[in-house]
Design an enzyme around this catalytic site. Structure first.
Site, short mmCIF file in Angstrom:
data_model
loop_
_atom_site.label_atom_id
_atom_site.label_comp_id
_atom_site.label_asym_id
_atom_site.label_seq_id
_atom_site.Cartn_x
_atom_site.Cartn_y
_atom_site.Cartn_z
N CYS A 1 -6.77 -2.96 6.98
CA CYS A 1 -7.62 -2.19 6.97
C CYS A 1 -8.98 -2.91 5.96
O CYS A 1 -10.03 -2.37 6.36
CB CYS A 1 -7.47 -0.90 6.74
SG CYS A 1 -6.60 -0.62 5.05
N CYS B 1 0.72 -1.38 0.12
CA CYS B 1 0.12 -0.13 0.07
C CYS B 1 0.90 1.31 0.00
O CYS B 1 0.51 2.21 -0.59
CB CYS B 1 -0.85 -0.10 1.40
SG CYS B 1 -2.13 1.50 1.34
#
Length: 360
Positions: free
Chosen positions: A196, A99
């Site tokens: 997440c 990410c």
């Protein structure tokens, strides 16, 4: 300076923006939309729904412009799908690294340069230190919040442009106090979680949905291929694990551990714990933040996010590096192996999978 601040909607990046503005810099905020903004993001997520609204509220309060970048498709391709594919190949991935180096340090850095920013700042807990040969990456003052392991893939060019204002903060309580001083609505907001994009806190359902061939029970075998037990799902096992082995946890008086996973065949391979550790491993996709000598360098390496670094010698190779450990360990394929000297990150790479020689 004109500084683009990567704002997740949490307290850390909000305090970064407020402090930079107070120091007299021209601040521009930017938030990546990683999920469908029409729905409410789950607790522990970031960069969606309420998080975007919180980031915008901070920008409005402090009086600086704020942009939202739609990165939902890229996040799914470069992070979520790669995460599932890595598990399907028998690895234990680190999605936070993907990410940071994907949507965060690519899309946002691109925007920063487009708007003529002099730097980009984030709320990561890591220190950027000006050294004699350029910018260096170091562990933060708050060891409990250390995120340097997740940022090993930051390139030298990126590091020259990046700023990490929270690296010198003593602890998270001090950051929240700063948020209260600035009157930020996110002062008491809970931290986001590591995975997440996992809705229920478990990655198993996500990976099995994307790779249904991995769903269902399978065999636990020893290193000679003999069936010694059964399991309820290969996704529940990773290299180095000793739990959930049932009656196979101890064979012939020896404690067993997972030494390999074959997701396609739904097989878990175990071996004697005391005999399965290694002193040498290979890493790929190495990012060097120093000029590594051909003969290698002596340092300490960290192979999991929450483990103590261990002494090693790292030798560059044409396709990565070899790591020679002073004491045996059980590295998990796909995890990061990060090289340190003191608090400084020298580089790092991803642990390669050791080919299994277990009979069919």
């Amino acid at each position: 300076m004109r500084i683009l601040v990567a704002m997740s909607g949490g307290v850390d990046s909000s305090v970064v923006a407020a402090r930079l503005l107070e120091e007299g810099h021209e601040v521009v905020g930017a938030t990546l939309q990683l999920y469908d903004s029409r729905g409410a993001a789950k607790k522990g997520a970031c960069c969606a729904g309420q998080d975007i609204r919180d980031a915008r509220a901070v920008a409005d309060l402090l009086g600086f412009p704020h942009y939202v970048i739609d990165a939902e498709r890229r996040f799914k391709d470069s992070v979520i799908e790669r995460f599932a594919d890595a598990y399907a190949s028998g690895e234990t991935p680190v999605p936070c690294v993907a990410c940071n180096q994907g949507v965060k340090f690519t899309d946002l850095l691109g925007l920063a340069r487009e708007i003529g920013a002099d730097a980009m700042a984030t709320g990561h807990y890591v220190r950027r230190v000006e050294g004699p040969d350029g910018a260096e990456l170091h562990r933060p003052c708050d060891e409990d919040r250390d995120q340097s392991w997740f940022l090993f893939a930051t390139t030298r060019d990126q590091l020259e442009f990046l700023r990490f204002p929270l690296g010198d903060m003593p602890d998270k309580a001090a950051v929240r106090k700063e948020a209260e001083r600035f009157g930020l609505v996110v002062a008491g907001k809970p931290d986001s979680q590591d995975l997440c994009f996992v809705s229920d806190g478990s990655y198993v359902d996500l990976v099995e949905k994307m790779h249904p061939e991995m769903t269902g029970p399978g065999e636990i075998v020893d290193q000679q291929g003999r069936i010694v037990g059964q399991h309820e799902g290969v996704m529940r096992f990773t290299v180095g694990q000793s739990k959930k082995l049932g009656n196979a946890a101890r064979l012939n008086g020896e404690r067993q551990m997972v030494v390999g996973v074959e997701p396609g065949r739904r097989r878990v391979i175990i071996g004697p714990r005391e005999k399965s550790f290694v002193t040498a491993l290979s890493v790929r996709d190495v990012n060097w933040l120093v000029d590594a000598p051909p003969e290698g360098l002596v340092c300490r390496v960290q192979m999991r996010a929450r483990e103590e670094p261990r002494a090693a010698r790292v030798v560059p190779t044409p396709n990565g590096a070899m790591v020679y450990l002073e004491e045996p360990a059980m590295p998990a394929p796909g995890q990061a192996c990060v090289f340190y000297q003191g608090t400084r990150i020298l580089g790092g790479g991803f642990i390669r999978r050791m080919e299994e020689t277990v009979p069919a």
